[in-house]
Design a protein around this motif. Structure first.
Motif, PDB file in Angstrom:
ATOM      1  N   GLU A 164       0.857  -1.182   0.000  1.00 47.13           N
ATOM      2  CA  GLU A 164       0.000   0.000   0.000  1.00 47.13           C
ATOM      3  C   GLU A 164       0.892   1.230   0.000  1.00 47.13           C
ATOM      4  O   GLU A 164       1.980   1.224   0.595  1.00 47.13           O
ATOM      5  CB  GLU A 164      -0.909   0.029   1.223  1.00 47.13           C
ATOM      6  CG  GLU A 164      -1.922  -1.097   1.301  1.00 47.13           C
ATOM      7  CD  GLU A 164      -3.128  -0.889   0.387  1.00 47.13           C
ATOM      8  OE1 GLU A 164      -3.147   0.112  -0.358  1.00 47.13           O
ATOM      9  OE2 GLU A 164      -4.041  -1.735   0.420  1.00 47.13           O
ATOM     10  N   GLN A 165       0.424   2.299  -0.663  1.00 48.00           N
ATOM     11  CA  GLN A 165       1.251   3.494  -0.766  1.00 48.00           C
ATOM     12  C   GLN A 165       0.413   4.771  -0.727  1.00 48.00           C
ATOM     13  O   GLN A 165      -0.614   4.874  -1.399  1.00 48.00           O
ATOM     14  CB  GLN A 165       2.063   3.478  -2.061  1.00 48.00           C
ATOM     15  CG  GLN A 165       3.030   4.654  -2.207  1.00 48.00           C
ATOM     16  CD  GLN A 165       3.827   4.584  -3.485  1.00 48.00           C
ATOM     17  OE1 GLN A 165       3.348   4.978  -4.555  1.00 48.00           O
ATOM     18  NE2 GLN A 165       5.054   4.048  -3.382  1.00 48.00           N
ATOM     19  N   ILE A 166       0.882   5.715   0.069  1.00 47.00           N
ATOM     20  CA  ILE A 166       0.397   7.097   0.035  1.00 47.00           C
ATOM     21  C   ILE A 166       1.471   7.885  -0.699  1.00 47.00           C
ATOM     22  O   ILE A 166       2.594   8.002  -0.220  1.00 47.00           O
ATOM     23  CB  ILE A 166       0.191   7.651   1.455  1.00 47.00           C
ATOM     24  CG1 ILE A 166      -0.873   6.842   2.200  1.00 47.00           C
ATOM     25  CG2 ILE A 166      -0.193   9.129   1.411  1.00 47.00           C
ATOM     26  CD1 ILE A 166      -0.988   7.179   3.681  1.00 47.00           C
ATOM     27  N   ALA A 167       1.133   8.398  -1.888  1.00 44.84           N
ATOM     28  CA  ALA A 167       2.159   8.976  -2.762  1.00 44.84           C
ATOM     29  C   ALA A 167       2.096  10.499  -2.782  1.00 44.84           C
ATOM     30  O   ALA A 167       1.026  11.094  -2.941  1.00 44.84           O
ATOM     31  CB  ALA A 167       2.003   8.431  -4.175  1.00 44.84           C
ATOM     32  N   ASN A 168       3.261  11.124  -2.594  1.00 38.57           N
ATOM     33  CA  ASN A 168       3.458  12.558  -2.811  1.00 38.57           C
ATOM     34  C   ASN A 168       2.432  13.421  -2.075  1.00 38.57           C
ATOM     35  O   ASN A 168       1.878  14.362  -2.637  1.00 38.57           O
ATOM     36  CB  ASN A 168       3.417  12.874  -4.305  1.00 38.57           C
ATOM     37  CG  ASN A 168       4.566  12.238  -5.052  1.00 38.57           C
ATOM     38  OD1 ASN A 168       5.716  12.300  -4.620  1.00 38.57           O
ATOM     39  ND2 ASN A 168       4.255  11.591  -6.183  1.00 38.57           N
ATOM     40  N   PHE A 169       2.210  13.085  -0.821  1.00 43.13           N
ATOM     41  CA  PHE A 169       1.289  13.895  -0.020  1.00 43.13           C
ATOM     42  C   PHE A 169       2.031  15.135   0.482  1.00 43.13           C
ATOM     43  O   PHE A 169       3.115  15.029   1.065  1.00 43.13           O
ATOM     44  CB  PHE A 169       0.752  13.104   1.164  1.00 43.13           C
ATOM     45  CG  PHE A 169      -0.266  13.860   1.967  1.00 43.13           C
ATOM     46  CD1 PHE A 169      -1.614  13.811   1.612  1.00 43.13           C
ATOM     47  CD2 PHE A 169       0.099  14.649   3.052  1.00 43.13           C
ATOM     48  CE1 PHE A 169      -2.567  14.516   2.339  1.00 43.13           C
ATOM     49  CE2 PHE A 169      -0.839  15.351   3.782  1.00 43.13           C
ATOM     50  CZ  PHE A 169      -2.176  15.284   3.418  1.00 43.13           C
ATOM     51  N   VAL A 170       1.441  16.304   0.249  1.00 38.73           N
ATOM     52  CA  VAL A 170       2.065  17.560   0.656  1.00 38.73           C
ATOM     53  C   VAL A 170       1.796  17.791   2.143  1.00 38.73           C
ATOM     54  O   VAL A 170       0.634  17.932   2.557  1.00 38.73           O
ATOM     55  CB  VAL A 170       1.541  18.743  -0.169  1.00 38.73           C
ATOM     56  CG1 VAL A 170       2.212  20.040   0.288  1.00 38.73           C
ATOM     57  CG2 VAL A 170       1.787  18.508  -1.652  1.00 38.73           C
ATOM     58  N   LEU A 171       2.840  17.798   2.926  1.00 39.19           N
ATOM     59  CA  LEU A 171       2.715  18.004   4.365  1.00 39.19           C
ATOM     60  C   LEU A 171       2.490  19.471   4.684  1.00 39.19           C
ATOM     61  O   LEU A 171       2.684  20.353   3.841  1.00 39.19           O
ATOM     62  CB  LEU A 171       3.978  17.492   5.057  1.00 39.19           C
ATOM     63  CG  LEU A 171       4.272  15.998   4.878  1.00 39.19           C
ATOM     64  CD1 LEU A 171       5.664  15.657   5.407  1.00 39.19           C
ATOM     65  CD2 LEU A 171       3.212  15.140   5.589  1.00 39.19           C
TER      66      LEU A 171
END
Length: 518
Positions: free
Chosen positions: A424-431
């Motif tokens: 599973e992947q959460i991709a390129n989430f802007v913090l």
């Protein structure tokens, strides 16, 4: 652990004992090794009965007479003091007696061979319920163990009864040319490896020479104590170990422990195997060179393998326990790095949850990947009875992952779409642009098996231009408008300096950096 093991069963002598039952010579062979599985030091005498179960009202005198006759014929004293009963694979009731002094782990192992299959993959014979530090809680909780070398002269038992003074220190000093630190470091490295893989912390302490193995751990001696003596000469039995809550180890000092190949792998794999028993791990089959806890020494690999790691983590969790809440989260500082990869975590059961607190600098986006790790191997009888099956330990649980806000509860993003055995992947989430602490939560989803799932956690951040709120790599009109539309608010997505309010300072940051990265 035995390199070459053999069972001697006294059969022909005892045919006169058959009265409504018969004696059987049960010899279990390891395919391809041209040696029998059980040790020459542990004679076993067995009786089978065609009745579906043992008669609870049967005469104990008759069985005692058989024990006495065995003792008379073989010269082995106290036959009958270590016996087990059950229904074997052929449906026959069976009474099995071991030579006095046979280690309990060995009795348990033979019991599994005769009366039942090994559990799928790893096989647990218990866990430490208390140590010198106190109670350890329930399965999956981490433990702390003290360990020590007993002083030479401490009486240690052998493999067929009788105790002699330990000569471990003198013998090892001689084998290693007086370099005490060198050989002791191999033991230290062995314990350190287990600590890297499971929720176990070790502290080496001195040893007061108290009775072995009947003295519990304390501040003056280890929970795990190590002695040595001649057991059966070179080869044969290399060492033996007690199960929790004892865990003590006896090394055969006749072996060539100074063999330095593979950074003393002969010694280290023996110690790690034996201490595996000391952690509650039993032997596993088939013997095919895939697991440290197989009955035969193998130096083709170094230390615990996937099956062994899963066993230890089932008992004591992974090395990051206890981290099942945000307040107890495992800290990960990414201030000075953009990549962290962890490959020792696991969910030791479906109810297990792992939290990680990640600290990141300002202006970052993040990709979080959780990948099941493991291997595929055979479990089952050595000769196909019971039938062998394939275990894929990458597909035990359906891993899920969440990214949470600094409060530890607000979910910012999640990845739960894939099934068992798939990453599973959460991709390129802007913090949040001000950076700070965020939380990653790994947990189990539907379709999971209640067993250990090891996984790799990969965290990768990418730096953004200061003021790039939407993460497109350019400080532009979209970022300026975002601040203007949220001006006076407190949404952390637009609060560039993290002071709790979207104000002039944030607007000026956009203006001063306008056009960067475009």
């Amino acid at each position: 652990m035995n390199r070459y093991e053999r069972l001697w069963v006294f059969a022909g002598l005892l045919s006169l004992l058959a009265v409504g039952s018969h004696l059987r010579a049960d010899i279990f062979e390891i395919a391809g090794l041209n040696n029998n599985l059980l040790p020459h030091w542990a004679p076993i005498w067995s009786w089978e009965s065609p009745t579906p179960s043992w008669d609870p009202n049967r005469s104990t005198t008759a069985m005692a007479a058989r024990h006495a006759l065995i003792a008379s014929l073989t010269g082995v004293e106290r036959v009958g003091t270590c016996c087990i009963e059950g229904i074997n694979r052929e449906g026959l009731a069976m009474h099995v007696c071991f030579a006095p002094g046979t280690p309990q782990w060995y009795v348990d192992y033979i019991s599994h061979l005769i009366f039942g299959d090994f559990s799928p993959a790893y096989d647990l014979g218990g866990r430490w319920s208390s140590t010198s530090y106190g109670s350890t809680g329930s399965r999956g909780n981490p433990i702390r163990l003290r360990w020590s070398f007993v002083p030479d002269g401490t009486l240690v038992p052998g493999i067929s009864g009788g105790s002699t003074p330990s000569n471990l220190i003198a013998s090892m000093n001689s084998k290693f040319g007086g370099n005490t630190t060198l050989w002791k470091n191999q033991f230290r490295n062995s314990f350190a490896r287990w600590a890297q893989l499971a929720g176990i912390q070790y502290t080496e302490v001195s040893d007061d020479g108290a009775a072995f193995p009947d003295s519990p751990g304390s501040t003056t001696r280890g929970d795990v104590r190590i002695g040595g003596r001649n057991l059966d000469g070179v080869n044969g039995v290399l060492a033996f170990n007690y199960l929790p809550n004892t865990g003590d180890m006896v090394i055969d000092t006749s072996e060539n422990w100074q063999n330095g190949r593979g950074t003393y792998r002969f010694l280290r794999n023996t110690v790690m195997h034996e201490h595996g028993h000391g952690l509650g791990l039993l032997h596993v089959i088939p013997t095919d060179g895939t697991k440290l806890m197989e009955p035969y020494l193998n130096t083709s690999f170094d230390g615990p393998q996937d099956d062994d790691i899963r066993a230890a983590q089932r008992n004591y969790g992974d090395p990051h326990e206890v981290n099942n809440t945000a307040p107890t989260a495992t800290p990960i500082d990414m201030t000075n790095t953009n990549l962290v990869v962890m490959n020792t975590p696991s969910l030791d059961r479906t109810a297990d949850v792992d939290f990680y607190r990640i600290t990141v600098p300002p202006s970052r986006k993040i990709t979080i990947t959780v990948t099941p790790i493991g291997s595929t191997y055979q479990v089952g009888g050595q000769d196909g009875n019971p039938p062998q099956t394939t275990v894929n330990t990458r597909a035990i649980q359906n891993l899920q992952v969440e990214l949470r806000a600094p409060n530890g509860s607000t979910v910012l993003a999640s990845a739960t779409a894939n099934g068992t055995g798939v990453a599973e992947q959460i991709a390129n989430f802007v913090l949040y642009p001000a950076g700070g602490n965020f939380y990653v939560r790994v947990f189990s989803g539907s379709g999971s098996t209640d067993d250990v799932q090891r996984y790799e956690l990969r965290l990768q951040t990418t730096a953004l231009p200061t003021g790039d709120i939407d993460g497109n790599g350019c400080v532009d009109d979209a970022d300026l408008l975002a601040v203007l539309f949220n001006f006076g608010g407190s949404d952390p997505r637009y609060d560039l300096n993290g002071d709790g309010i979207v104000d002039d300072a944030d607007l000026l940051t956009i203006l001063f950096n306008f056009g960067n990265g475009c």
